[in-house]
Design a protein around this motif. Structure first.
Motif, PDB file in Angstrom:
ATOM      1  N   HIS A  76       0.710  -0.848  -0.362  1.00 10.11           N
ATOM      2  CA  HIS A  76       0.078  -0.058  -0.454  1.00 10.11           C
ATOM      3  C   HIS A  76       1.151   1.090   0.052  1.00 10.11           C
ATOM      4  O   HIS A  76       0.667   2.257  -0.209  1.00 10.11           O
ATOM      5  CB  HIS A  76      -1.286   0.135   1.486  1.00 10.11           C
ATOM      6  CG  HIS A  76      -2.039  -0.898   0.876  1.00 10.11           C
ATOM      7  ND1 HIS A  76      -3.509   0.211  -0.481  1.00 10.11           N
ATOM      8  CD2 HIS A  76      -2.472  -2.105   0.858  1.00 10.11           C
ATOM      9  CE1 HIS A  76      -3.897  -1.225   0.091  1.00 10.11           C
ATOM     10  NE2 HIS A  76      -3.457  -2.452   0.468  1.00 10.11           N
ATOM     11  N   PRO A  85      -7.390  -4.400  -5.144  1.00  9.31           N
ATOM     12  CA  PRO A  85      -6.833  -4.775  -4.189  1.00  9.31           C
ATOM     13  C   PRO A  85      -6.266  -6.026  -3.235  1.00  9.31           C
ATOM     14  O   PRO A  85      -5.821  -6.500  -4.703  1.00  9.31           O
ATOM     15  CB  PRO A  85      -8.893  -5.609  -4.722  1.00  9.31           C
ATOM     16  CG  PRO A  85      -8.684  -5.261  -5.998  1.00  9.31           C
ATOM     17  CD  PRO A  85      -7.372  -4.638  -6.455  1.00  9.31           C
ATOM     18  N   PHE A 102      -7.732  -6.481   7.941  1.00  9.97           N
ATOM     19  CA  PHE A 102      -8.793  -4.802   6.804  1.00  9.97           C
ATOM     20  C   PHE A 102      -7.650  -3.889   7.922  1.00  9.97           C
ATOM     21  O   PHE A 102      -7.720  -2.812   7.441  1.00  9.97           O
ATOM     22  CB  PHE A 102      -9.965  -5.067   7.861  1.00  9.97           C
ATOM     23  CG  PHE A 102     -10.609  -6.354   7.143  1.00  9.97           C
ATOM     24  CD1 PHE A 102     -11.488  -6.110   5.898  1.00  9.97           C
ATOM     25  CD2 PHE A 102     -11.118  -7.044   7.732  1.00  9.97           C
ATOM     26  CE1 PHE A 102     -11.520  -7.035   4.882  1.00  9.97           C
ATOM     27  CE2 PHE A 102     -11.731  -8.031   6.844  1.00  9.97           C
ATOM     28  CZ  PHE A 102     -12.379  -7.953   5.525  1.00  9.97           C
ATOM     29  N   MET A 107      -8.242  -5.642   1.215  1.00  5.55           N
ATOM     30  CA  MET A 107     -10.404  -4.906   0.490  1.00  5.55           C
ATOM     31  C   MET A 107     -11.056  -6.886   1.677  1.00  5.55           C
ATOM     32  O   MET A 107     -12.292  -6.544   1.606  1.00  5.55           O
ATOM     33  CB  MET A 107     -10.426  -5.301  -0.423  1.00  5.55           C
ATOM     34  CG  MET A 107      -9.551  -4.374  -1.194  1.00  5.55           C
ATOM     35  SD  MET A 107     -10.150  -2.705  -0.380  1.00  5.55           S
ATOM     36  CE  MET A 107     -12.205  -2.736  -1.279  1.00  5.55           C
ATOM     37  N   ASP A 108     -11.014  -7.958   1.678  1.00  5.52           N
ATOM     38  CA  ASP A 108     -11.139  -8.929   1.948  1.00  5.52           C
ATOM     39  C   ASP A 108     -10.221 -10.209   2.150  1.00  5.52           C
ATOM     40  O   ASP A 108      -9.214 -10.571   2.314  1.00  5.52           O
ATOM     41  CB  ASP A 108     -11.808  -9.005   0.539  1.00  5.52           C
ATOM     42  CG  ASP A 108     -13.825 -10.649   1.266  1.00  5.52           C
ATOM     43  OD1 ASP A 108     -13.551 -10.739   2.354  1.00  5.52           O
ATOM     44  OD2 ASP A 108     -14.130  -9.956   0.147  1.00  5.52           O
ATOM     45  N   LEU A 126     -13.874  -7.730  -6.538  1.00  5.93           N
ATOM     46  CA  LEU A 126     -12.826  -6.493  -5.674  1.00  5.93           C
ATOM     47  C   LEU A 126     -12.409  -6.680  -7.288  1.00  5.93           C
ATOM     48  O   LEU A 126     -12.507  -5.104  -7.266  1.00  5.93           O
ATOM     49  CB  LEU A 126     -11.613  -7.708  -4.895  1.00  5.93           C
ATOM     50  CG  LEU A 126     -12.065  -7.489  -3.774  1.00  5.93           C
ATOM     51  CD1 LEU A 126     -11.548  -8.276  -2.684  1.00  5.93           C
ATOM     52  CD2 LEU A 126     -12.692  -6.526  -3.018  1.00  5.93           C
ATOM     53  N   GLN A 129     -14.847  -3.887  -8.603  1.00  9.65           N
ATOM     54  CA  GLN A 129     -15.064  -2.808  -8.314  1.00  9.65           C
ATOM     55  C   GLN A 129     -14.462  -1.899  -7.912  1.00  9.65           C
ATOM     56  O   GLN A 129     -14.356  -0.592  -7.917  1.00  9.65           O
ATOM     57  CB  GLN A 129     -15.379  -2.763  -6.457  1.00  9.65           C
ATOM     58  CG  GLN A 129     -15.607  -3.941  -5.801  1.00  9.65           C
ATOM     59  CD  GLN A 129     -16.067  -4.343  -4.123  1.00  9.65           C
ATOM     60  OE1 GLN A 129     -15.227  -4.074  -3.445  1.00  9.65           O
ATOM     61  NE2 GLN A 129     -17.651  -4.032  -3.865  1.00  9.65           N
ATOM     62  N   SER A 130     -12.920  -2.483  -8.476  1.00 10.50           N
ATOM     63  CA  SER A 130     -11.413  -1.391  -8.567  1.00 10.50           C
ATOM     64  C   SER A 130     -11.698  -1.118  -9.926  1.00 10.50           C
ATOM     65  O   SER A 130     -11.163   0.297 -10.017  1.00 10.50           O
ATOM     66  CB  SER A 130     -10.162  -2.265  -8.464  1.00 10.50           C
ATOM     67  OG  SER A 130      -9.363  -2.161  -9.726  1.00 10.50           O
TER      68      SER A 130
END
Length: 313
Positions: A76, A85, A102, A107-108, A126, A129-130
Protein backbone atom coordinates in the motif's frame (compact mmCIF):
# COMPACT_ATOMS: atom_id res chain seq x y z
CA UNK A 1 -15.79 -12.74 -28.90
CA UNK A 2 -13.22 -15.20 -27.57
CA UNK A 3 -10.34 -13.01 -28.78
CA UNK A 4 -11.68 -10.00 -26.82
CA UNK A 5 -11.84 -12.04 -23.63
CA UNK A 6 -8.21 -13.10 -24.15
CA UNK A 7 -7.14 -9.49 -24.59
CA UNK A 8 -8.91 -8.27 -21.45
CA UNK A 9 -7.82 -10.96 -18.99
CA UNK A 10 -7.16 -9.56 -15.53
CA UNK A 11 -3.78 -10.32 -13.98
CA UNK A 12 -3.76 -12.01 -10.57
CA UNK A 13 -0.63 -12.05 -8.39
CA UNK A 14 -0.55 -15.12 -6.12
CA UNK A 15 1.79 -14.76 -3.12
CA UNK A 16 2.35 -17.94 -1.08
CA UNK A 17 5.46 -19.70 0.21
CA UNK A 18 3.96 -23.15 -0.47
CA UNK A 19 4.40 -24.28 -4.13
CA UNK A 20 1.44 -26.68 -3.89
CA UNK A 21 -0.97 -23.91 -2.79
CA UNK A 22 0.30 -21.63 -5.58
CA UNK A 23 -0.21 -24.43 -8.09
CA UNK A 24 -3.82 -25.19 -7.14
CA UNK A 25 -4.72 -21.50 -6.99
CA UNK A 26 -3.10 -21.00 -10.42
CA UNK A 27 -5.02 -23.92 -11.98
CA UNK A 28 -8.32 -22.78 -10.53
CA UNK A 29 -7.93 -19.11 -11.54
CA UNK A 30 -6.61 -19.91 -15.02
CA UNK A 31 -9.75 -21.97 -15.60
CA UNK A 32 -11.74 -18.88 -14.56
CA UNK A 33 -10.01 -16.92 -17.36
CA UNK A 34 -7.37 -14.96 -15.39
CA UNK A 35 -3.69 -14.47 -16.20
CA UNK A 36 -1.49 -15.51 -13.29
CA UNK A 37 1.86 -14.41 -11.93
CA UNK A 38 3.40 -15.89 -8.77
CA UNK A 39 5.67 -14.82 -5.93
CA UNK A 40 6.96 -17.13 -3.20
CA UNK A 41 7.54 -14.48 -0.53
CA UNK A 42 6.79 -10.88 0.38
CA UNK A 43 10.01 -9.39 -1.03
CA UNK A 44 9.44 -11.07 -4.39
CA UNK A 45 5.80 -9.95 -4.31
CA UNK A 46 6.81 -6.28 -4.01
CA UNK A 47 9.20 -6.59 -6.96
CA UNK A 48 6.65 -8.36 -9.19
CA UNK A 49 3.95 -5.89 -8.17
CA UNK A 50 6.13 -2.93 -9.16
CA UNK A 51 6.96 -4.46 -12.53
CA UNK A 52 3.58 -5.84 -13.60
CA UNK A 53 0.88 -3.85 -11.72
CA UNK A 54 -1.56 -6.75 -11.28
CA UNK A 55 -5.33 -6.23 -11.02
CA UNK A 56 -5.56 -8.09 -7.69
CA UNK A 57 -3.21 -9.72 -5.16
CA UNK A 58 -4.02 -13.03 -3.44
CA UNK A 59 -1.80 -12.86 -0.39
CA UNK A 60 -1.02 -15.63 2.10
CA UNK A 61 -1.08 -14.31 5.65
CA UNK A 62 1.46 -16.74 7.15
CA UNK A 63 4.83 -16.65 5.39
CA UNK A 64 8.40 -16.74 6.75
CA UNK A 65 10.58 -13.57 6.83
CA UNK A 66 7.83 -11.11 5.78
CA UNK A 67 4.31 -12.22 6.63
CA UNK A 68 1.24 -11.23 4.61
CA UNK A 69 0.30 -8.43 6.99
CA UNK A 70 3.68 -6.69 6.62
CA UNK A 71 3.67 -7.35 2.86
CA UNK A 72 0.21 -5.80 2.54
CA UNK A 73 1.37 -2.69 4.45
CA UNK A 74 4.35 -2.31 2.11
CA UNK A 75 2.25 -2.89 -1.01
CA UNK A 76 0.00 0.00 0.00
CA UNK A 77 2.97 2.34 0.30
CA UNK A 78 3.78 1.86 -3.41
CA UNK A 79 2.60 4.61 -5.77
CA UNK A 80 1.03 2.20 -8.23
CA UNK A 81 -1.03 0.32 -5.61
CA UNK A 82 -3.89 2.83 -5.39
CA UNK A 83 -6.53 0.72 -7.14
CA UNK A 84 -5.21 -2.80 -6.54
CA UNK A 85 -7.27 -4.83 -4.07
CA UNK A 86 -5.53 -7.31 -1.77
CA UNK A 87 -7.42 -10.50 -0.90
CA UNK A 88 -5.84 -12.14 2.14
CA UNK A 89 -5.75 -15.96 2.18
CA UNK A 90 -5.46 -17.13 5.75
CA UNK A 91 -5.70 -20.25 7.86
CA UNK A 92 -6.56 -17.99 10.79
CA UNK A 93 -10.11 -16.96 11.43
CA UNK A 94 -9.74 -15.51 14.92
CA UNK A 95 -11.00 -11.96 15.36
CA UNK A 96 -7.55 -10.49 15.87
CA UNK A 97 -6.23 -11.83 12.54
CA UNK A 98 -9.32 -10.72 10.65
CA UNK A 99 -9.14 -7.21 12.21
CA UNK A 100 -5.44 -7.02 11.41
CA UNK A 101 -5.99 -8.00 7.77
CA UNK A 102 -8.40 -5.08 7.30
CA UNK A 103 -6.18 -2.69 9.30
CA UNK A 104 -3.23 -3.26 6.95
CA UNK A 105 -5.43 -2.55 3.94
CA UNK A 106 -6.74 -5.91 2.74
CA UNK A 107 -10.10 -5.49 0.97
CA UNK A 108 -11.36 -8.96 1.96
CA UNK A 109 -10.15 -12.36 3.10
CA UNK A 110 -10.83 -16.05 2.48
CA UNK A 111 -9.90 -18.85 4.84
CA UNK A 112 -8.07 -22.13 4.22
CA UNK A 113 -9.17 -24.73 3.30
CA UNK A 114 -10.36 -22.60 0.39
CA UNK A 115 -14.03 -22.60 -0.51
CA UNK A 116 -13.66 -22.29 -4.30
CA UNK A 117 -17.08 -20.84 -5.07
CA UNK A 118 -16.47 -18.09 -2.46
CA UNK A 119 -12.97 -17.37 -3.82
CA UNK A 120 -14.32 -17.13 -7.37
CA UNK A 121 -16.96 -14.56 -6.41
CA UNK A 122 -14.64 -12.49 -4.21
CA UNK A 123 -11.91 -12.21 -6.85
CA UNK A 124 -14.49 -11.26 -9.48
CA UNK A 125 -16.20 -8.69 -7.25
CA UNK A 126 -12.98 -7.03 -6.05
CA UNK A 127 -11.65 -6.62 -9.60
CA UNK A 128 -14.99 -5.19 -10.78
CA UNK A 129 -15.07 -2.73 -7.85
CA UNK A 130 -11.51 -1.64 -8.56
CA UNK A 131 -12.24 -1.01 -12.26
CA UNK A 132 -15.41 0.88 -11.36
CA UNK A 133 -13.52 3.07 -8.87
CA UNK A 134 -10.94 3.95 -11.55
CA UNK A 135 -13.71 4.90 -13.99
CA UNK A 136 -15.50 7.03 -11.39
CA UNK A 137 -12.30 8.88 -10.52
CA UNK A 138 -11.60 9.57 -14.22
CA UNK A 139 -15.16 10.94 -14.60
CA UNK A 140 -14.71 13.11 -11.50
CA UNK A 141 -11.44 14.53 -12.82
CA UNK A 142 -13.17 15.41 -16.10
CA UNK A 143 -16.14 16.98 -14.26
CA UNK A 144 -13.73 19.03 -12.15
CA UNK A 145 -12.02 20.20 -15.35
CA UNK A 146 -15.35 21.16 -16.92
CA UNK A 147 -16.40 23.11 -13.82
CA UNK A 148 -13.24 25.23 -14.02
CA UNK A 149 -13.08 25.81 -17.80
CA UNK A 150 -14.88 28.57 -19.68
CA UNK A 151 -17.08 26.81 -22.26
CA UNK A 152 -16.66 29.41 -25.00
CA UNK A 153 -12.92 30.12 -24.93
CA UNK A 154 -11.67 26.86 -23.36
CA UNK A 155 -9.40 28.71 -20.94
CA UNK A 156 -9.92 28.56 -17.14
CA UNK A 157 -12.96 30.49 -15.90
CA UNK A 158 -13.37 33.14 -13.17
CA UNK A 159 -13.85 30.49 -10.49
CA UNK A 160 -10.55 28.80 -11.39
CA UNK A 161 -8.83 32.19 -11.59
CA UNK A 162 -9.88 33.03 -8.02
CA UNK A 163 -8.84 29.60 -6.68
CA UNK A 164 -5.46 29.72 -8.42
CA UNK A 165 -4.71 33.35 -7.64
CA UNK A 166 -5.35 32.69 -3.95
CA UNK A 167 -3.10 29.60 -4.06
CA UNK A 168 -0.22 31.42 -5.81
CA UNK A 169 -0.63 34.51 -3.61
CA UNK A 170 -0.11 32.31 -0.52
CA UNK A 171 2.84 30.52 -2.16
CA UNK A 172 4.58 33.75 -3.18
CA UNK A 173 3.93 35.18 0.30
CA UNK A 174 5.57 32.11 1.84
CA UNK A 175 8.55 32.17 -0.58
CA UNK A 176 8.77 36.00 -0.70
CA UNK A 177 8.81 35.97 -4.50
CA UNK A 178 7.15 38.42 -6.92
CA UNK A 179 3.68 37.72 -8.28
CA UNK A 180 2.40 39.58 -11.33
CA UNK A 181 -1.22 39.97 -12.37
CA UNK A 182 -2.28 41.17 -15.83
CA UNK A 183 -5.87 42.14 -16.70
CA UNK A 184 -6.93 42.68 -20.31
CA UNK A 185 -10.07 44.17 -21.82
CA UNK A 186 -11.01 44.01 -25.52
CA UNK A 187 -11.42 47.59 -26.77
CA UNK A 188 -14.91 48.69 -27.86
CA UNK A 189 -16.19 45.12 -27.72
CA UNK A 190 -19.83 46.16 -27.24
CA UNK A 191 -19.55 48.12 -30.49
CA UNK A 192 -17.96 45.07 -32.12
CA UNK A 193 -20.91 42.88 -31.07
CA UNK A 194 -23.41 45.52 -32.21
CA UNK A 195 -21.66 45.75 -35.60
CA UNK A 196 -20.96 42.09 -36.38
CA UNK A 197 -23.37 40.16 -34.13
CA UNK A 198 -22.82 37.93 -31.12
CA UNK A 199 -21.75 34.82 -33.03
CA UNK A 200 -18.90 36.70 -34.68
CA UNK A 201 -18.20 38.30 -31.27
CA UNK A 202 -17.86 34.82 -29.75
CA UNK A 203 -15.39 33.80 -32.46
CA UNK A 204 -13.40 36.98 -31.82
CA UNK A 205 -13.11 36.11 -28.09
CA UNK A 206 -12.02 32.57 -28.98
CA UNK A 207 -9.25 33.92 -31.24
CA UNK A 208 -8.09 36.36 -28.55
CA UNK A 209 -8.04 33.64 -25.84
CA UNK A 210 -6.01 31.40 -28.15
CA UNK A 211 -3.52 34.19 -28.95
CA UNK A 212 -2.99 35.01 -25.26
CA UNK A 213 -2.63 31.32 -24.41
CA UNK A 214 0.11 30.93 -27.01
CA UNK A 215 2.17 33.62 -25.27
CA UNK A 216 1.80 32.14 -21.79
CA UNK A 217 4.07 29.10 -21.94
CA UNK A 218 5.25 28.32 -18.40
CA UNK A 219 3.32 25.56 -16.58
CA UNK A 220 2.74 27.73 -13.47
CA UNK A 221 1.24 30.66 -15.43
CA UNK A 222 -2.52 30.82 -15.92
CA UNK A 223 -4.71 32.58 -18.50
CA UNK A 224 -8.37 32.90 -17.51
CA UNK A 225 -11.53 34.48 -18.84
CA UNK A 226 -12.25 36.97 -16.10
CA UNK A 227 -15.56 38.31 -17.38
CA UNK A 228 -17.37 39.01 -20.68
CA UNK A 229 -14.52 40.45 -22.78
CA UNK A 230 -11.97 40.51 -19.95
CA UNK A 231 -9.05 38.12 -19.55
CA UNK A 232 -6.59 37.81 -16.68
CA UNK A 233 -3.10 36.32 -16.54
CA UNK A 234 -1.42 35.12 -13.33
CA UNK A 235 2.40 35.07 -13.48
CA UNK A 236 4.05 33.61 -10.36
CA UNK A 237 7.77 34.29 -9.81
CA UNK A 238 7.59 37.17 -12.27
CA UNK A 239 8.94 40.67 -11.64
CA UNK A 240 7.82 43.97 -13.24
CA UNK A 241 10.21 43.52 -16.15
CA UNK A 242 8.79 40.07 -16.94
CA UNK A 243 5.20 41.30 -16.66
CA UNK A 244 5.97 44.29 -18.94
CA UNK A 245 7.34 41.91 -21.57
CA UNK A 246 4.20 39.71 -21.42
CA UNK A 247 1.80 42.70 -21.46
CA UNK A 248 3.57 44.11 -24.54
CA UNK A 249 3.41 40.73 -26.29
CA UNK A 250 -0.34 40.42 -25.58
CA UNK A 251 -1.09 43.83 -27.11
CA UNK A 252 1.08 42.98 -30.11
CA UNK A 253 -0.45 39.53 -30.58
CA UNK A 254 -4.00 40.97 -30.73
CA UNK A 255 -2.90 43.60 -33.27
CA UNK A 256 -1.30 40.84 -35.35
CA UNK A 257 -4.59 38.92 -35.47
CA UNK A 258 -5.87 41.89 -37.53
CA UNK A 259 -9.53 41.11 -36.82
CA UNK A 260 -11.52 43.84 -38.65
CA UNK A 261 -13.37 46.31 -36.38
CA UNK A 262 -14.67 49.12 -38.58
CA UNK A 263 -16.38 50.98 -35.71
CA UNK A 264 -13.43 50.95 -33.31
CA UNK A 265 -12.35 54.43 -32.32
CA UNK A 266 -8.63 53.53 -32.09
CA UNK A 267 -7.87 51.19 -35.00
CA UNK A 268 -9.46 49.50 -38.04
CA UNK A 269 -8.78 46.21 -36.20
CA UNK A 270 -9.63 44.72 -32.81
CA UNK A 271 -7.23 45.89 -30.08
CA UNK A 272 -6.83 45.23 -26.37
CA UNK A 273 -6.06 47.37 -23.32
CA UNK A 274 -3.87 45.81 -20.64
CA UNK A 275 -3.12 46.74 -17.03
CA UNK A 276 -0.76 44.93 -14.69
CA UNK A 277 0.74 45.05 -11.25
CA UNK A 278 3.60 43.20 -9.53
CA UNK A 279 3.94 42.57 -5.83
CA UNK A 280 5.82 40.43 -3.34
CA UNK A 281 2.89 39.54 -1.06
CA UNK A 282 3.49 40.60 2.55
CA UNK A 283 1.82 39.25 5.71
CA UNK A 284 -0.28 42.44 5.96
CA UNK A 285 -0.96 42.92 2.23
CA UNK A 286 -4.29 42.16 0.63
CA UNK A 287 -5.01 39.97 -2.38
CA UNK A 288 -8.12 42.01 -3.30
CA UNK A 289 -6.04 45.19 -3.28
CA UNK A 290 -3.67 43.65 -5.83
CA UNK A 291 -6.60 42.90 -8.16
CA UNK A 292 -7.83 46.49 -7.66
CA UNK A 293 -4.33 47.81 -8.52
CA UNK A 294 -4.28 45.83 -11.79
CA UNK A 295 -7.79 47.18 -12.57
CA UNK A 296 -6.57 50.75 -11.96
CA UNK A 297 -3.68 50.15 -14.36
CA UNK A 298 -6.16 48.86 -16.97
CA UNK A 299 -8.22 52.04 -16.51
CA UNK A 300 -5.06 54.13 -17.05
CA UNK A 301 -4.34 52.26 -20.32
CA UNK A 302 -7.87 53.00 -21.51
CA UNK A 303 -7.69 56.65 -20.43
CA UNK A 304 -4.39 57.03 -22.31
CA UNK A 305 -6.04 55.94 -25.57
CA UNK A 306 -6.44 52.13 -25.42
CA UNK A 307 -4.45 49.57 -27.52
CA UNK A 308 -1.61 49.73 -24.97
CA UNK A 309 -0.50 48.52 -21.55
CA UNK A 310 -0.04 50.37 -18.29
CA UNK A 311 1.36 49.29 -14.92
CA UNK A 312 0.50 50.11 -11.33
CA UNK A 313 3.10 49.54 -8.62
Amino acid sequence: MKADVQENKSLVLIVDDEPFIRMILRHFLEREGYKIVEAQNGIEALTVFNQLHPDIVLLDAMMPDMDGFECCTQLHSLDCSKYTPVLMVTGLEDQESVDRAFEVGAMDYVTKPIHWAVLRQRVKRLIEQSHLQQKLEAVNVELQRLVTIDGLTQVPNRRRFEEYFNQEWQRMKRDQQPLSLIVCDVDFFKLYNDTYGHRVGDRCLQEIAKAIKEIIKRPADLVARYGGEEFAVILPNTDTEGATYVADKICDAIRTLAIPHKNSQVSPHVTISVGFTTEIPQPDSDLEEMIAAADRALYQAKAAGRDRYSSNH
